[in-house]
Structure formats: C-alpha cells, structure tokens
Design a protein around this motif. Structure first.
Motif, short mmCIF file in Angstrom:
data_model
loop_
_atom_site.label_atom_id
_atom_site.label_comp_id
_atom_site.label_asym_id
_atom_site.label_seq_id
_atom_site.Cartn_x
_atom_site.Cartn_y
_atom_site.Cartn_z
N ASP A 161 -11.15 3.46 -6.28
CA ASP A 161 -10.32 2.29 -6.55
C ASP A 161 -11.00 0.98 -6.17
N TYR A 181 -12.08 -0.02 -3.07
CA TYR A 181 -11.77 -0.56 -1.75
C TYR A 181 -12.87 -0.34 -0.72
N TRP A 234 -4.91 -0.81 0.49
CA TRP A 234 -4.56 0.03 -0.66
C TRP A 234 -3.04 0.25 -0.70
N HIS A 277 -0.25 -1.07 -3.48
CA HIS A 277 0.50 -0.06 -4.24
C HIS A 277 1.97 -0.02 -3.81
N ALA A 288 -1.22 8.27 -5.03
CA ALA A 288 -2.55 8.57 -5.55
C ALA A 288 -2.50 9.70 -6.57
N ARG A 347 -2.27 9.41 -10.43
CA ARG A 347 -3.41 9.00 -11.25
C ARG A 347 -4.35 10.15 -11.55
N GLY A 349 -9.57 6.29 -10.93
CA GLY A 349 -9.57 5.15 -10.05
C GLY A 349 -9.67 3.85 -10.83
N GLU A 350 -9.43 2.76 -10.15
CA GLU A 350 -9.49 1.45 -10.77
C GLU A 350 -10.92 1.09 -11.18
N ARG A 351 -11.92 1.70 -10.54
CA ARG A 351 -13.32 1.42 -10.87
C ARG A 351 -14.12 2.65 -11.25
#
Length: 168
Positions: free
Chosen positions: A73, A75, A96, A100, A116, A119, A131-133
């Motif tokens: 994500d 972080y 995080w 969220h 979590a 996702r 994840g976001e990335r």
C-alpha cells in the motif's frame, strides 16, 4: 544473492502480479478456514486470535505478511519487511488504520485484518492482495490456509516463528 538479483526477482514477481490482478477484475474475496495455529492465515475465522500488538508481538511470518501489506500500500519500503513488529511498523500501521477509517491504535486485530482482506482477489491459481502500489501474491494450500511467495516458491505462514527468507 546480489542486490540486483533480488531486485530483478521482485520486479518479475510484481509484473506477474500486476498482470494477474488486472485480469482478475474486482471479484470479492473468498473466506477460507484457518490452519491449526502453526500455519498463519489472513482469513476471517483466525483474525481475532492473531493480533499484532505493540511491545508484545514476537517476530513471525504473520508480522512479515502485515509488513508486506504496508509495503504493497506504499506505507513502508520493501526493506522494512523484517518479521519484527517494531516501532516503525506500529507507526505505519497507525497511519494505515487512520486512512482506512479504523481506530489508529497500532494493533492489527480483527478490524484491521478484515479491512485488508477485502482487497484479496483471485488471480488465476493464486490470490493477490491488491495494494495501492503493488500486488502481493498469496496462495491457498490444500487445507485453505494462505501461503506467501518467498524465495521463488510459496511457503506457509508461521504464526509462532519467523521462517521466511527475508526474516532469517
């Protein structure tokens, strides 16, 4: 392994995951039963029993899984996956959680794991935490417990020890 070798392996895994994640679409995560306590899981049934608490959580593969979620994500850097629930991991967890809409207490319990787990999507024979990335590869073993990709193969997650390659 050289730094270049580790980087190229990570890139290859991430490329495969990104393609799989795009092909998987937005399917809902499936719930699976947990193992016997020696194999860690990211599943609804086992979440309340595998809490990560600042100051009292021993190093384990489950901590590495959480640190990998934080990495996926964006972080924490990948180098921060150490299997130790250290202060930097607690601090990133709090951010995080806040982002969220959870209580930013630094405790990875049922609510945090559950958020979590929303996702996790199927991607062919694997599951992927989107994840976001980055994508994080997971696989279900024959008993329905999650395994993580480690050093070229999937391995079960230990809740009582740090056995993953990154943690030795």
């Amino acid at each position: 392994m050289t730094a270049g070798g580790a980087g190229s392996t990570r890139r290859a895994v991430l490329c495969a995951l990104l393609v799989g994640g795009v092909c998987a679409g937005a399917a809902a995560p499936r719930r699976h039963r947990s193992g016997d306590g020696t194999a860690g899981v990211l599943v609804a049934a086992a979440l309340p029993t595998r809490q990560l608490t600042p100051g009292s959580t021993r190093p384990s593969d489950v901590v590495a899984l959480w640190q990998s979620v934080l990495w996926a994500d964006g972080y924490r850097p990948f180098s921060s996956v150490t299997c130790a629930y250290d202060q930097a991991t607690v601090d990133a967890t709090r951010v995080w959680q806040s982002n969220h809409h959870l209580s930013p207490d630094g405790i990875v319990g049922a609510a945090t794991w559950g958020t979590a787990a929303q996702r996790i999507v199927p991607a062919g024979r694997w599951m992927v935490y989107l994840g976001e990335r980055h994508g994080l590869p997971l696989r279900l073993d024959a008993e329905g417990a999650y395994e993580v990709y480690d050093a070229g193969r999937f391995r079960p997650l230990r809740t009582d020890a740090a056995t993953l390659t990154r943690c030795r």
